[in-house]
Design an enzyme around this catalytic site. Sequence first.
Site, PDB file in Angstrom:
ATOM      1  N   ARG A   1     -42.940   0.119  30.806  1.00  0.00           N
ATOM      2  CA  ARG A   1     -43.960   0.840  30.065  1.00  0.00           C
ATOM      3  C   ARG A   1     -45.324   0.196  30.293  1.00  0.00           C
ATOM      4  O   ARG A   1     -45.429  -0.956  30.691  1.00  0.00           O
ATOM      5  CB  ARG A   1     -43.620   0.930  28.590  1.00  0.00           C
ATOM      6  CG  ARG A   1     -43.482  -0.398  27.874  1.00  0.00           C
ATOM      7  CD  ARG A   1     -42.813  -0.237  26.516  1.00  0.00           C
ATOM      8  NE  ARG A   1     -43.647   0.476  25.571  1.00  0.00           N
ATOM      9  CZ  ARG A   1     -43.247   1.551  24.890  1.00  0.00           C
ATOM     10  NH1 ARG A   1     -42.050   2.048  25.048  1.00  0.00           N
ATOM     11  NH2 ARG A   1     -44.047   2.141  24.035  1.00  0.00           N
TER      12      ARG A   1
ATOM     13  N   GLU B   1     -41.610  12.478  21.203  1.00  0.00           N
ATOM     14  CA  GLU B   1     -41.226  12.747  19.831  1.00  0.00           C
ATOM     15  C   GLU B   1     -42.504  13.133  19.099  1.00  0.00           C
ATOM     16  O   GLU B   1     -43.499  12.401  19.154  1.00  0.00           O
ATOM     17  CB  GLU B   1     -40.610  11.492  19.206  1.00  0.00           C
ATOM     18  CG  GLU B   1     -40.026  11.781  17.850  1.00  0.00           C
ATOM     19  CD  GLU B   1     -39.435  10.554  17.169  1.00  0.00           C
ATOM     20  OE1 GLU B   1     -39.272   9.505  17.819  1.00  0.00           O
ATOM     21  OE2 GLU B   1     -39.144  10.672  15.968  1.00  0.00           O
TER      22      GLU B   1
ATOM     23  N   LYS C   1     -46.941   3.857  18.748  1.00  0.00           N
ATOM     24  CA  LYS C   1     -47.384   4.923  17.849  1.00  0.00           C
ATOM     25  C   LYS C   1     -47.361   4.476  16.392  1.00  0.00           C
ATOM     26  O   LYS C   1     -48.202   4.875  15.601  1.00  0.00           O
ATOM     27  CB  LYS C   1     -46.484   6.153  18.016  1.00  0.00           C
ATOM     28  CG  LYS C   1     -46.911   7.048  19.167  1.00  0.00           C
ATOM     29  CD  LYS C   1     -46.156   8.354  19.136  1.00  0.00           C
ATOM     30  CE  LYS C   1     -44.768   8.181  19.689  1.00  0.00           C
ATOM     31  NZ  LYS C   1     -44.066   9.451  19.934  1.00  0.00           N
TER      32      LYS C   1
END
Length: 580
Positions: free
Chosen positions: A264, A37, A274
Amino acid sequence: MTIVDSIRPPDFIRNIVREDVRANKNDGRVVTRFPPEPNGYLHIGHAKSICINFGIALENEGGIYHLRFDDTNPSKEDIEYIESIKSDIRWLGFDWGKHLYYASDYFGKLYQYAVQLIKDGKAYVCSLSTEEIRGYRGTLTEPGKNSPYRTRSLEENLDLFERMRAGEFEDGSHVLRAKIDMTSPNLNMRDPVLYRIRHESHHRTHDKWCIYPTYDFAHCLSDSIEGITHSICTLEFENNRPLYDWILNELNVDCHPQQIEFARLNLSYTVMSKRKLLELVEQGYVSGWDDPRMPTISGLRRRGYTPEAIRNFCERIGVAKSNSIVDIALLEHCIREDLNLRAPRVMAVLYPLRVVIDNYPEGRVEELDAQNNPEDPGMGTRKIPFSRVVYIEQDDFRENPPKKFFRLAPGCEVRLKHAYYIKCVRVIKDEGTGKVIELHCRYDPATRGGWSSDGRKVRGTLHWVSAAHALEAEVRLYDHLFIKANPYDVKDGSDFKTNLNPNSLEKLTSCRMEPGLAGARPGSRYQFLRQGYFCVDSVDSREGAPVFNRIVPLRDSWAKIEKAQERGSFSPTIPRSLHS
Ligand code: ATP
Ligand code: MG
């Protein structure tokens, strides 16, 4: 491009892909994608995902990988992020060729799919408010309740959805929802929202749309439209998989990719979200996304990390199904290993102490030979000037040396690397502070090159630079961004930022180094002998005035011994440099 090591042991994802290829599923094709994204810069966790997705495609004959911007949320996204993501991926060593896509290019198709779901009685326009929807959803232990709008007629749904698109309604007044099951044990299946109204301009489609699809609706269909075979994502999407499959099944699409989840990457002493990284940037805790302390690709690059070291790190951490925290020392190990073979050795004094060699002729200058990298004789040699006054490291001298201190002390003899043996004969101190400000030594002319012909041995070898020739330069020493291995470990109510390391950056402005470094180009990397690996900063360096970032310290055996002596035991912790 040899990115992938062919002798890698297969992980569970590679086993699945291998099995599919063997069984000729998808006609034996392998198509993967990396779907960022564009709402922030890439970090090392993304590098893991890129290495897995792109790596698997590269390992399979005819395999293809796509870069797809998941740009379905108009408010937080930006062209700056798109450009940075592309350049970071290229720098990591991957080339998507013509396979660059944007989810926003599918808005038209996605709209048609939504209309089809409505027509099939599988989606409806719901006019509850956001809070009401949340209230109706139920909890993990309680089933949800049907929305009163769930029974709207097909015609009414089609009409309302069309008018949503036409811009007749305000943000939040209606949403399109899938009609699944409000009692499902999986909350994602309780009539999830597929479209919402947002009167906002999108950085690519501008004002064409005022309704935007949700991640769940856009992602599976974008994968399908692109013919992805294996949709590899992180574990937090595990509970979204039934919805991923539901949408594709209900729409009866030709291509139904398989979603596979992996754990992850979490790294100690840093954060990987982020949103949190953006907070550090926006609130000025770091100088930007590319601050060399950031775990971003651009931060690591500026710090001096190589793409090879990062890919190697991603390889070593492997692919697993359970979450864990990887020790940042492993990342540091990978860059040391890489640079050990590649980085030229140079001498730089970070905390200078003046040494006058009393018996060395005034005005004389010798050009001494120094090997550029003992690990690689092919890297050749260079000349370094030696003269009567040199600088050594303050820490390399002790007036009252403790046991096992093999450096310079009154009456002791040490080797100046590539030069001569010197012996300390006098110590000059500042009268006020008592601080040592200058040493006087004598050298042995018979030890040129740093070797004595009579077989006399010294235990210490120091780096140095000639005072008259030295380049004065700035060096930035970095330490971990957070003081705790897990930055989220905070006292009740306080913020992760309370764990920021106040000493994560130390700027040294009067370091002295070999004169040859005046010409060091931005981005070039060196080993400063006995100190660590350093990289010329690509932002703040000027012609003839390089600024050096410390990438990682070398392991320092003395600091380890000293610490162990202090504690009365051997310390198993990660060795730090002398000064951190
Ligand atoms: P963040 O949590 O940092 O905001 P994100 O998942 O929102 O990350 P995306 O841009 O959506 O960021 O991520 C693109 C891809 O990278 C996704 O497939 C995601 O699963 C993967 N990814 C994100 N963070 C990690 C991580 N720490 N380790 C491995 N893969 C990751
Ligand atoms: Mg995401």
